[in-house]
Design a protein around this motif. Structure first.
Motif, short mmCIF file in Angstrom:
data_model
loop_
_atom_site.label_atom_id
_atom_site.label_comp_id
_atom_site.label_asym_id
_atom_site.label_seq_id
_atom_site.Cartn_x
_atom_site.Cartn_y
_atom_site.Cartn_z
N ARG A 37 0.83 -1.21 0.00
CA ARG A 37 0.00 0.00 0.00
C ARG A 37 0.86 1.26 0.00
N GLU A 38 1.92 1.26 0.81
CA GLU A 38 2.80 2.43 0.86
C GLU A 38 3.49 2.66 -0.47
N ASN A 39 3.93 1.57 -1.10
CA ASN A 39 4.55 1.70 -2.43
C ASN A 39 3.54 2.21 -3.46
N ALA A 40 2.29 1.73 -3.36
CA ALA A 40 1.25 2.20 -4.28
C ALA A 40 0.92 3.67 -4.02
N ARG A 41 0.90 4.07 -2.75
CA ARG A 41 0.59 5.45 -2.39
C ARG A 41 1.61 6.42 -2.99
N SER A 42 2.88 6.01 -2.98
CA SER A 42 3.93 6.90 -3.50
C SER A 42 3.97 6.94 -5.03
N THR A 43 3.17 6.09 -5.68
CA THR A 43 3.16 6.08 -7.16
C THR A 43 1.72 6.18 -7.69
N ARG A 44 0.85 6.82 -6.92
CA ARG A 44 -0.58 6.88 -7.31
C ARG A 44 -0.81 7.55 -8.66
N ASP A 45 0.04 8.49 -9.00
CA ASP A 45 -0.17 9.21 -10.27
C ASP A 45 0.13 8.33 -11.48
N ILE A 46 0.77 7.19 -11.26
CA ILE A 46 1.10 6.28 -12.36
C ILE A 46 0.14 5.09 -12.41
N LEU A 47 -0.34 4.68 -11.26
CA LEU A 47 -1.17 3.47 -11.18
C LEU A 47 -2.65 3.79 -11.43
N PRO A 48 -3.44 2.79 -11.84
CA PRO A 48 -4.89 2.98 -11.94
C PRO A 48 -5.47 3.33 -10.57
N GLU A 49 -6.40 4.25 -10.51
CA GLU A 49 -6.99 4.67 -9.25
C GLU A 49 -7.64 3.48 -8.52
N GLU A 50 -8.21 2.56 -9.31
CA GLU A 50 -8.88 1.40 -8.70
C GLU A 50 -7.90 0.52 -7.91
N LEU A 51 -6.65 0.48 -8.35
CA LEU A 51 -5.66 -0.34 -7.63
C LEU A 51 -5.41 0.26 -6.24
N TRP A 52 -5.25 1.56 -6.18
CA TRP A 52 -5.08 2.21 -4.87
C TRP A 52 -6.30 1.96 -3.99
N GLU A 53 -7.48 2.06 -4.57
CA GLU A 53 -8.71 1.87 -3.79
C GLU A 53 -8.79 0.45 -3.22
N VAL A 54 -8.38 -0.54 -4.01
CA VAL A 54 -8.41 -1.94 -3.54
C VAL A 54 -7.44 -2.13 -2.37
N LEU A 55 -6.21 -1.63 -2.52
CA LEU A 55 -5.21 -1.80 -1.47
C LEU A 55 -5.56 -0.99 -0.23
N ASN A 56 -6.11 0.21 -0.43
CA ASN A 56 -6.46 1.05 0.71
C ASN A 56 -7.67 0.49 1.46
N ILE A 86 -4.59 -4.35 -12.65
CA ILE A 86 -3.35 -4.06 -13.40
C ILE A 86 -3.46 -4.58 -14.84
N GLU A 87 -3.94 -5.82 -14.98
CA GLU A 87 -4.00 -6.42 -16.33
C GLU A 87 -5.03 -5.72 -17.21
N SER A 88 -6.12 -5.25 -16.60
CA SER A 88 -7.21 -4.71 -17.41
C SER A 88 -7.12 -3.20 -17.62
N SER A 89 -6.29 -2.51 -16.80
CA SER A 89 -6.31 -1.04 -16.84
C SER A 89 -5.00 -0.38 -17.22
N MET A 90 -3.87 -1.07 -17.07
CA MET A 90 -2.58 -0.41 -17.27
C MET A 90 -2.07 -0.56 -18.70
#
Length: 320
Positions: free
Chosen positions: A93-112, A149-153
């Motif tokens: 989650r912390e790694n995803a938080r620091s790269t939120r602008d690159i990742l799909p928003e849904e991925l952050w929402e799932v981990l959070n 990741i597979e469907s959105s990135m």
């Protein structure tokens, strides 16, 4: 892309994959514990579980003996175990938080969402059903994350760093599970035990029972299981399949060209693939297989270090 961002994506992927793998192992073991007729043998199985999911040395540095309930807590929510499910998911989650602008928003929402729910889970009574529900939640969160990741990135550089982390982590875990299973078989070679059970368990740990039994109905020969989990080119948790995808991802990062800075990395990848191809599982005894798996795990650690050095990755995020 900044090396700091690449590092976060790589370790986010590894920690999501690690948490799912360890949750599968624990889930299978809890079910076996309920079905076991020999309680002493069931308790011995936990010694292998700690070797697969963490480090026995680290566990015994905190505790004097292997107590089942203590071990379950150590592997699931202990803040003192860097490989506990809770810590792996927090790191991801912390790694995803620091790269939120690159990742799909849904991925952050799932981990959070998992992180927020986790606080409530820790306050619930420590029952077996509660633990099993927690493991199911970890597995589903990982699978949902990978689906997003597979469907959105886009298949660009960030996606490729995520894939390298996933396949390398998965290959290493498969080798670790097989190594522990081989060690158990070797120790009990002269004891009349049901070795079918060990290979069935290894397949269940790796979510490969259904796929294996369709390829080899209705047998459960150790050589066939080992060959399937090491060299099968179509099973997504076999060592060969994972390493083929690591090579493919690195090749894509370099656009099919070998540069002066990536030459050693490519040589190591080709060497590992060659060693897997040349290995004849059918003709190896348990000691030789364990040597091969030990050697492969060392190769994975070397490859991870070389990958980090090649792309100037930094230390992963740790959560207090």
């Amino acid at each position: 892309m900044l090396s700091r961002v690449a590092d976060s994506l790589y370790w986010m992927s590894r920690n999501i994959e690690r948490s799912e793998n360890n949750a599968r192992v624990l889930s299978v073991q809890l079910i076996h514990m309920l079905e076991a007729q020999n309680q002493e043998a069931s308790d011995r199985d936990w010694e292998e579980i700690v070797e697969v999911c963490a480090s026995a040395k680290d566990y015994y540095s905190l505790y004097d003996r292997l107590d089942r309930e203590t071990l379950i807590q150590y592997l699931t929510i202990s803040p003192f175990n860097v490989n506990s499910l809770m810590n792996c998911m927090n790191y991801a989650r912390e790694n995803a938080r620091s790269t939120r602008d690159i990742l799909p928003e849904e991925l952050w929402e799932v981990l959070n969402a998992f992180h927020l729910d986790q606080k409530e889970w820790q306050e619930l009574p420590n029952t077996r059903q509660h633990t099993q529900d927690y493991l199911d939640r970890v597995i589903k969160t990982s699978m949902t994350s990978q689906g997003v990741i597979e469907s959105s990135m886009s298949r660009g550089t960030p996606y490729t760093f995520i894939k390298v982390g996933k396949w390398l982590e998965r290959a290493e875990k498969t080798a670790r599970i097989l190594n522990v299973t081989c060690e158990k078989n070797r120790k009990e070679a002269d004891v009349p035990t049901d070795h079918y059970y060990y290979w069935l368990t290894a397949l269940q740990f790796l979510n490969g029972y259904d796929a294996y039994i369709k390829e080899h109905p209705p047998t459960m020969e150790s050589k066939h299981v080992l060959s399937f989990l090491i060299k099968e080119g179509t099973f997504p948790r076999s060592i060969r399949y994972c390493m083929d995808h690591v090579f493919e991802a690195v090749n894509k990062l370099e656009d099919g060209k070998i540069s002066h800075y990536s030459e050693d990395l490519f040589q190591m990848l080709e060497l590992i693939q060659d060693e897997i191809t040349r290995t004849n599982i059918e003709e190896m005894d348990m000691n030789e297989l364990m040597s091969f798996l030990d050697h492969f795990q060392d190769r994975c650690m070397t490859l991870s270090r070389m990958f980090s050095q090649t792309y100037y990755l930094i230390e992963p995020v740790h959560v207090k």
